[in-house]
Design a protein around this motif. Structure first.
Motif, PDB file in Angstrom:
ATOM      1  N   THR A 159       0.818  -1.214   0.000  1.00  0.00           N
ATOM      2  CA  THR A 159       0.000   0.000   0.000  1.00  0.00           C
ATOM      3  C   THR A 159       0.853   1.266   0.000  1.00  0.00           C
ATOM      4  O   THR A 159       0.376   2.343   0.351  1.00  0.00           O
ATOM      5  CB  THR A 159      -0.926   0.004   1.228  1.00  0.00           C
ATOM      6  OG1 THR A 159      -0.115  -0.011   2.427  1.00  0.00           O
ATOM      7  CG2 THR A 159      -1.853  -1.199   1.228  1.00  0.00           C
ATOM      8  N   LYS A 194     -11.020  -1.904  -7.918  1.00  0.00           N
ATOM      9  CA  LYS A 194      -9.959  -2.695  -7.287  1.00  0.00           C
ATOM     10  C   LYS A 194      -9.502  -2.084  -5.968  1.00  0.00           C
ATOM     11  O   LYS A 194      -9.211  -2.798  -5.008  1.00  0.00           O
ATOM     12  CB  LYS A 194      -8.788  -2.851  -8.262  1.00  0.00           C
ATOM     13  CG  LYS A 194      -9.091  -3.761  -9.441  1.00  0.00           C
ATOM     14  CD  LYS A 194      -7.897  -3.908 -10.361  1.00  0.00           C
ATOM     15  CE  LYS A 194      -8.224  -4.849 -11.529  1.00  0.00           C
ATOM     16  NZ  LYS A 194      -8.459  -6.229 -11.066  1.00  0.00           N
ATOM     17  N   ALA A 198      -9.904  -3.888  -2.140  1.00  0.00           N
ATOM     18  CA  ALA A 198      -8.676  -4.358  -1.484  1.00  0.00           C
ATOM     19  C   ALA A 198      -8.797  -4.154   0.022  1.00  0.00           C
ATOM     20  O   ALA A 198      -9.077  -3.050   0.492  1.00  0.00           O
ATOM     21  CB  ALA A 198      -7.473  -3.611  -2.038  1.00  0.00           C
ATOM     22  N   ASP A 199      -8.604  -5.212   0.774  1.00  0.00           N
ATOM     23  CA  ASP A 199      -8.788  -5.173   2.232  1.00  0.00           C
ATOM     24  C   ASP A 199      -7.818  -4.189   2.889  1.00  0.00           C
ATOM     25  O   ASP A 199      -6.601  -4.343   2.795  1.00  0.00           O
ATOM     26  CB  ASP A 199      -8.573  -6.559   2.832  1.00  0.00           C
ATOM     27  CG  ASP A 199      -9.629  -7.556   2.397  1.00  0.00           C
ATOM     28  OD1 ASP A 199     -10.730  -7.120   2.011  1.00  0.00           O
ATOM     29  OD2 ASP A 199      -9.342  -8.772   2.435  1.00  0.00           O
ATOM     30  N   PHE A 201      -6.883  -1.168   2.281  1.00  0.00           N
ATOM     31  CA  PHE A 201      -6.025  -0.282   1.494  1.00  0.00           C
ATOM     32  C   PHE A 201      -6.333   1.178   1.805  1.00  0.00           C
ATOM     33  O   PHE A 201      -5.444   1.957   2.176  1.00  0.00           O
ATOM     34  CB  PHE A 201      -6.213  -0.587   0.011  1.00  0.00           C
ATOM     35  CG  PHE A 201      -5.276   0.146  -0.916  1.00  0.00           C
ATOM     36  CD1 PHE A 201      -4.210   0.911  -0.437  1.00  0.00           C
ATOM     37  CD2 PHE A 201      -5.442   0.054  -2.291  1.00  0.00           C
ATOM     38  CE1 PHE A 201      -3.346   1.572  -1.303  1.00  0.00           C
ATOM     39  CE2 PHE A 201      -4.587   0.713  -3.160  1.00  0.00           C
ATOM     40  CZ  PHE A 201      -3.545   1.470  -2.671  1.00  0.00           C
ATOM     41  N   LEU A 228      -1.114  -5.590  -0.158  1.00  0.00           N
ATOM     42  CA  LEU A 228      -2.349  -5.541  -0.933  1.00  0.00           C
ATOM     43  C   LEU A 228      -2.923  -6.935  -1.123  1.00  0.00           C
ATOM     44  O   LEU A 228      -2.223  -7.860  -1.553  1.00  0.00           O
ATOM     45  CB  LEU A 228      -2.088  -4.924  -2.308  1.00  0.00           C
ATOM     46  CG  LEU A 228      -1.962  -3.403  -2.346  1.00  0.00           C
ATOM     47  CD1 LEU A 228      -1.576  -2.941  -3.739  1.00  0.00           C
ATOM     48  CD2 LEU A 228      -3.249  -2.737  -1.895  1.00  0.00           C
ATOM     49  N   SER A 229      -4.182  -7.085  -0.790  1.00  0.00           N
ATOM     50  CA  SER A 229      -4.874  -8.354  -0.970  1.00  0.00           C
ATOM     51  C   SER A 229      -6.249  -8.076  -1.576  1.00  0.00           C
ATOM     52  O   SER A 229      -7.125  -7.510  -0.910  1.00  0.00           O
ATOM     53  CB  SER A 229      -5.035  -9.090   0.363  1.00  0.00           C
ATOM     54  OG  SER A 229      -5.737 -10.297   0.198  1.00  0.00           O
ATOM     55  N   PHE A 232      -2.134  -5.665  -6.837  1.00  0.00           N
ATOM     56  CA  PHE A 232      -2.463  -4.771  -7.947  1.00  0.00           C
ATOM     57  C   PHE A 232      -1.474  -5.028  -9.096  1.00  0.00           C
ATOM     58  O   PHE A 232      -0.557  -4.253  -9.302  1.00  0.00           O
ATOM     59  CB  PHE A 232      -2.329  -3.325  -7.501  1.00  0.00           C
ATOM     60  CG  PHE A 232      -3.601  -2.677  -7.081  1.00  0.00           C
ATOM     61  CD1 PHE A 232      -4.558  -3.381  -6.386  1.00  0.00           C
ATOM     62  CD2 PHE A 232      -3.859  -1.362  -7.378  1.00  0.00           C
ATOM     63  CE1 PHE A 232      -5.730  -2.779  -5.980  1.00  0.00           C
ATOM     64  CE2 PHE A 232      -5.026  -0.751  -6.999  1.00  0.00           C
ATOM     65  CZ  PHE A 232      -5.969  -1.455  -6.296  1.00  0.00           C
TER      66      PHE A 232
END
Length: 239
Positions: A159, A194, A198-199, A201, A228-229, A232
């Protein structure tokens, strides 16, 4: 003063220095901080800020001190990490000098000031600089190239892109970070989807910023996640 160190039995020892590749976004461009060297070697040539690590300092402490002395930029405003070691013979005409390069990122950093052995400090557009990397002193062109590739890769899996943003930002501002670092345009709708999926972010602040045209833009702050999950990947986000 001779910059070489000599051991008790007359054996020349290596010097350890730190160099800093500091990136920010200014005037719609990705920029790196440079100094014009005020003394030999390479007097008058552009270089990265940096210098010798003192005997009582850690590498990180030396990097932060050199940053303040040569540019006046506050290290507390930056994301700072080690990039790697550079010690090829001949990289410094004074002798065998090993430098530990550091990578730093910050949001729209101020115009810096020169100091100590820096005659002038300024922001240079990365795109123009990489067209002639050998123009930099020492092997600093290689360090800038390596640092940019590190940032490009980290934007895919971490991130860290939010380090380029102010405390609160719009998703358009965050997208521009990716576009400038990666050097490619991104589809706004795909990017927004996206980012928001993203969890951890980014987090909405509940506030909005008026825009010159159209609806106000929602404001976000960095979330708690560091990775990032899902990631990206450049190709996927570009679609």
């Amino acid at each position: 003063m001779d910059d070489r160190l000599t051991g008790a039995v007359g054996v020349e020892l290596s010097l350890v220095t730190v160099d800093l590749a500091i990136f920010t976004i200014r005037n719609g461009e990705l920029a790196v901080l440079l100094i014009d060297r005020g003394k030999e070697p390479f007097s008058g040539r552009a270089a990265l800020p940096g210098g010798r690590v003192r005997s009582h300092e850690t590498l990180g402490e030396g990097a932060q001190r050199e940053l303040q002395e040569e540019t006046g930029v506050d290290p507390g405003r930056l994301h700072l990490e080690q990039l790697g070691a550079y010690g090829d013979p001949g990289r410094d005409p004074r002798g065998r000098v090993v430098t530990i390069a550091h990578l730093a990122l910050g949001p729209d950093l101020p115009v810096p000031r020169g100091g100590t052995d820096a005659a002038h400090a300024y922001w240079a557009p990365v795109e123009e600089l990489l067209a002639t990397p050998d123009a930099l002193a020492f092997d600093h062109g290689r360090i800038v190239t390596d640092a940019l590739e590190r940032v490009r890769g980290e934007l895919e899996y971490t991130t860290v892109a939010t380090a380029f943003c102010p405390d609160v930002f719009t998703l358009t501002e965050l997208r521009h970070v990716y576009e400038l670092v990666w050097g490619l345009p991104l589809d706004p709708s795909n990017f927004r989807r996206k980012v928001t999926r993203a969890d951890g972010f980014v987090e909405p602040t509940g506030q909005q910023r008026p825009q010159p045209a159209g609806r106000p833009a929602a404001l976000y702050r960095p979330g708690p996640a560091r990775l990032l999950s899902p990631p990206f990947l450049r190709a996927a986000v570009h679609q």
